[in-house]
Design an enzyme around this catalytic site. Structure first.
Site, mmCIF file in Angstrom:
data_model
loop_
_atom_site.group_PDB
_atom_site.id
_atom_site.type_symbol
_atom_site.label_atom_id
_atom_site.label_comp_id
_atom_site.label_asym_id
_atom_site.label_seq_id
_atom_site.Cartn_x
_atom_site.Cartn_y
_atom_site.Cartn_z
ATOM 1 N N ARG A 31 -8.463 -0.692 4.864
ATOM 2 C CA ARG A 31 -7.664 0.333 4.195
ATOM 3 C C ARG A 31 -6.277 -0.173 3.840
ATOM 4 N NH1 ARG A 31 -7.570 5.921 7.036
ATOM 5 N NH2 ARG A 31 -6.449 6.257 5.084
ATOM 6 N N CYS A 47 -4.896 13.108 13.038
ATOM 7 C CA CYS A 47 -4.794 11.658 12.861
ATOM 8 C C CYS A 47 -4.735 11.021 14.240
ATOM 9 C CB CYS A 47 -3.530 11.327 12.058
ATOM 10 S SG CYS A 47 -3.305 9.571 11.836
ATOM 11 N N LYS A 86 0.832 -1.212 0.000
ATOM 12 C CA LYS A 86 0.000 0.000 0.000
ATOM 13 C C LYS A 86 0.863 1.256 0.000
ATOM 14 C CE LYS A 86 -1.662 1.596 4.000
ATOM 15 N NZ LYS A 86 -1.343 2.983 4.355
ATOM 16 N N ASN A 87 1.876 1.294 0.870
ATOM 17 C CA ASN A 87 2.665 2.516 1.047
ATOM 18 C C ASN A 87 3.670 2.763 -0.062
ATOM 19 O OD1 ASN A 87 1.138 2.998 3.248
ATOM 20 N ND2 ASN A 87 2.688 2.420 4.751
ATOM 21 N N ARG A 133 0.740 14.854 12.977
ATOM 22 C CA ARG A 133 1.464 14.539 11.728
ATOM 23 C C ARG A 133 1.604 15.808 10.886
ATOM 24 N NH1 ARG A 133 -0.918 8.984 9.361
ATOM 25 N NH2 ARG A 133 1.023 8.980 8.200
ATOM 26 N N ASP A 190 4.943 0.635 11.990
ATOM 27 C CA ASP A 190 3.692 0.024 11.524
ATOM 28 C C ASP A 190 3.546 -1.431 11.960
ATOM 29 O OD1 ASP A 190 3.689 1.854 8.347
ATOM 30 O OD2 ASP A 190 3.179 2.453 10.389
HETATM 31 C C1 EPZ Z 1 4.440 6.980 6.173
HETATM 32 O O1 EPZ Z 1 3.706 8.086 6.702
HETATM 33 C C2 EPZ Z 1 3.471 5.799 6.143
HETATM 34 N N1 EPZ Z 1 2.320 6.137 5.329
HETATM 35 C C3 EPZ Z 1 3.013 5.473 7.551
HETATM 36 O O2 EPZ Z 1 2.219 4.280 7.495
HETATM 37 C C4 EPZ Z 1 4.217 5.156 8.412
HETATM 38 O O3 EPZ Z 1 3.803 4.974 9.737
HETATM 39 C C5 EPZ Z 1 5.208 6.344 8.355
HETATM 40 O O4 EPZ Z 1 5.563 6.647 6.997
HETATM 41 C C6 EPZ Z 1 6.491 6.051 9.110
HETATM 42 O O5 EPZ Z 1 7.098 4.910 8.641
HETATM 43 C C7 EPZ Z 1 2.426 6.011 3.980
HETATM 44 O O6 EPZ Z 1 3.436 5.703 3.417
HETATM 45 C C8 EPZ Z 1 1.190 6.285 3.197
HETATM 46 P P1 EPZ Z 1 6.568 10.395 8.183
HETATM 47 P P2 EPZ Z 1 4.319 9.578 6.672
HETATM 48 O O7 EPZ Z 1 6.433 11.681 7.475
HETATM 49 O O8 EPZ Z 1 5.199 9.744 5.503
HETATM 50 C C9 EPZ Z 1 7.043 13.556 11.721
HETATM 51 C C10 EPZ Z 1 0.357 2.890 7.840
HETATM 52 O O9 EPZ Z 1 -0.012 2.352 8.887
HETATM 53 N N2 EPZ Z 1 6.984 14.579 10.662
HETATM 54 O O10 EPZ Z 1 7.725 9.535 7.854
HETATM 55 O O11 EPZ Z 1 3.180 10.501 6.861
HETATM 56 C C11 EPZ Z 1 5.712 12.805 11.854
HETATM 57 O O12 EPZ Z 1 4.804 13.501 12.650
HETATM 58 C C12 EPZ Z 1 0.839 4.359 7.864
HETATM 59 O O13 EPZ Z 1 0.390 2.323 6.741
HETATM 60 C C13 EPZ Z 1 7.206 15.905 11.001
HETATM 61 O O14 EPZ Z 1 7.429 16.235 12.168
HETATM 62 O O15 EPZ Z 1 5.214 9.556 7.992
HETATM 63 C C14 EPZ Z 1 6.168 11.495 12.458
HETATM 64 O O16 EPZ Z 1 6.305 11.650 13.833
HETATM 65 C C15 EPZ Z 1 0.567 5.026 9.169
HETATM 66 N N3 EPZ Z 1 7.132 16.823 10.006
HETATM 67 C C16 EPZ Z 1 7.531 11.282 11.811
HETATM 68 O O17 EPZ Z 1 7.978 12.554 11.342
HETATM 69 C C17 EPZ Z 1 6.884 16.494 8.686
HETATM 70 O O18 EPZ Z 1 6.829 17.378 7.812
HETATM 71 C C18 EPZ Z 1 7.525 10.303 10.631
HETATM 72 O O19 EPZ Z 1 6.498 10.689 9.755
HETATM 73 C C19 EPZ Z 1 6.684 15.143 8.371
HETATM 74 C C20 EPZ Z 1 6.736 14.192 9.374
#
Ligand code: EPZ
Length: 438
Positions: free
Chosen positions: A401, A116, A22-23, A121, A309
């Site tokens: 999902r 969320c 999915k991701n 996020r 995850d």
């Molecule tokens: C991706 O989300 C995945 N989603 C998430 O999977 C997964 O948990 C996550 O990466 C971490 O591995 C998809 O790929 C669609 P991040 P993403 O930006 O990219 C902080 C699932 O269950 N952050 O890597 O949104 C954020 O708050 C989902 O399939 C900032 O602070 O995650 C988090 O604490 C859930 N500022 C950390 O970084 C930003 O601009 C990692 O988030 C961006 C992120």
């Protein structure tokens, strides 16, 4: 709305085929906007999030065709640069439309992602990256308006409080492919799904170096072309079935998965007393029959460390592993919505800051529980498999999902699991549910 009833106690046995990731699929679908030529995407998982992304692309003007259940063709001829809140709010991953829109059309108007349940996020790193590429950014009425008329290559550092950002890396990467000049992305995420997107972009004619590392170098090109691309298997789905086999004392062959995508999980399972040998190319054999596991401590971090995850599912396993284990969540420090529901099943878990302190119990007992998000629902399914009695899981739209036909796949492995309309649930649970929903 459907619910699922699980009668626990059956060890999972047999083999299960893993779906596409999915991701990886979601940003790869967004990447099709970078060219007016047709892109054929294969091994696409059959999930509600994918259909939502297809709807979004069609809304932007792309021709979106489903050639068969797992193959899509997207032709983004003439497209609009505006993606509405109504469609984007369904799925956070729609945030990765910004990169291809500003890359191709040099402007984009996209809704800011909402809240969320797994925790804050923000997208500050995404926006910082776009401004480093020369974009002017305004946030108005809940929308991010980007003017990329001066888009050009630049140096971008994407490290944040919780390490690198996955979709942030995807966004900057996609914009950079069509930005004149050189873009260097430091502290880039290197999850297998990011590598998959890089490989898709290269198949479209992009010039990217350092794939798989934290330092990506992109040389902007004039235009990108269409391609046919096959998506990697879903390591989180595979990891969930590995943990299902471990929790039920089963013996399962996981087909079509990549061993090298899950080494952090296998390292911890080996430490717990369940070695997972590296088998034939895309097969993973998990034999937990008759094994009693030991508690282990887990810290989630960006790839290649232990994936956030799989954290909830690992909590479920540790909840039935005698002894003390500590699970620390460093990516989403508040991601413990599964804990109160596991406690309802008799788990002994205390939350201390960003850690779950788990005292393993001999047995969980079945109960009506509520899914709050995708991975929390997977943990509740696994707990239901190991529990005595019946577990009723509600709000299973969360699990649909991210897991293709999970109840059918579990039944194929011998689980006693039934999906049914909520109206068929014992009324006393319904009442109980009504109270919970308040
Ligand atoms: C991706 O989300 C995945 N989603 C998430 O999977 C997964 O948990 C996550 O990466 C971490 O591995 C998809 O790929 C669609 P991040 P993403 O930006 O990219 C902080 C699932 O269950 N952050 O890597 O949104 C954020 O708050 C989902 O399939 C900032 O602070 O995650 C988090 O604490 C859930 N500022 C950390 O970084 C930003 O601009 C990692 O988030 C961006 C992120």
């Amino acid at each position: 709305m459907d619910v699922v009833r699980i009668r626990g106690g059956n060890p999972l046995r047999g083999s299960v085929k893993i779906s596409g990731a999915k991701n990886a699929a979601l940003p790869i679908f967004a990447a099709t906007l970078l060219t007016e030529e047709p892109c054929i995407i294969e091994n696409v998982p059959d999930l509600s999030d994918i259909r939502s992304m297809g709807e979004l692309l069609a809304h932007l003007g792309a021709k979106v065709e489903r050639l068969d259940p797992h193959t899509w063709r997207v032709t983004a001829g003439e497209i609009s640069h505006t993606a509405p809140y109504e469609l984007m709010r369904k799925m956070r991953a729609s945030v990765c439309l910004m990169g291809p829109l500003v890359g191709r059309l040099k402007r984009s108007v996209t809704s800011l992602p909402g809240g969320c349940v797994i925790g804050p996020r923000p997208i500050d790193l995404h926006l910082k990256g776009f401004s480093k590429l020369g974009c002017k950014i305004d946030i108005e009425e809940g929308y991010v308006k980007m003017d990329g008329s001066a888009l050009k290559g630049g140096d971008v550092f994407l490290g944040g409080r919780h390490g690198s950002t996955v979709l942030g890396t995807d966004n900057i990467l996609m914009a950079a492919t069509l930005a004149p000049g050189t873009t260097r992305i430091e502290s880039a995420a290197c999850e297998p799904e990011v590598i998959d997107l890089c490989n898709m972009l290269v198949a479209m004619g992009a010039n990217i170096k350092g794939i798989g590392s934290h330092a990506l170098v992109v040389e902007g090109v004039e235009r990108l072309r269409g391609c046919t691309y096959r998506i990697i298997p879903d390591r989180i789905e595979a990891g969930t079935f590995v943990l299902g086999a471990a929790m039920s004392g089963g013996n399962v062959t996981i087909q079509g998965a990549r061993y090298d995508h899950l080494t952090a999980l296998f390292d911890k399972l080996e430490e717990a007393g369940l070695p997972i040998p590296r088998g034939e190319s895309d097969q993973i054999q998990v034999n937990a029959s008759g094994l009693s596991l030991s508690p282990v401590d887990i810290i989630t971090l960006p790839h290649p460390a232990f994936p956030t995850d799989l954290q909830a599912q690992m909590c479920a396993l540790m909840a039935v592993t005698p002894g003390l284990s500590i699970v620390t969540e460093k990516v989403y420090p508040h991601r413990f919505m599964h804990v109160p529901e596991l406690q309802r099943m008799g788990a002994d878990i205390a939350i201390e800051g960003a850690s779950a302190i788990i005292k393993g119990v001999a047995n969980l007992s079945g109960a009506p529980v509520m899914a709050s998000d995708l991975r929390a629902s997977a943990a509740l399914f696994l707990a239901g498999l190991a529990a005595t009695g019946e577990t009723w899981v509600q709000r299973i739209y969360h699990i649909d999902r991210g897991y293709e036909k999970i109840d059918e796949k579990l039944r194929q492995l011998g689980a006693d699991i039934t999906r049914m309309p909520a109206s068929e649930m014992p009324t006393q649970f319904l009442e109980e549910v009504a109270a919970g929903e308040g």
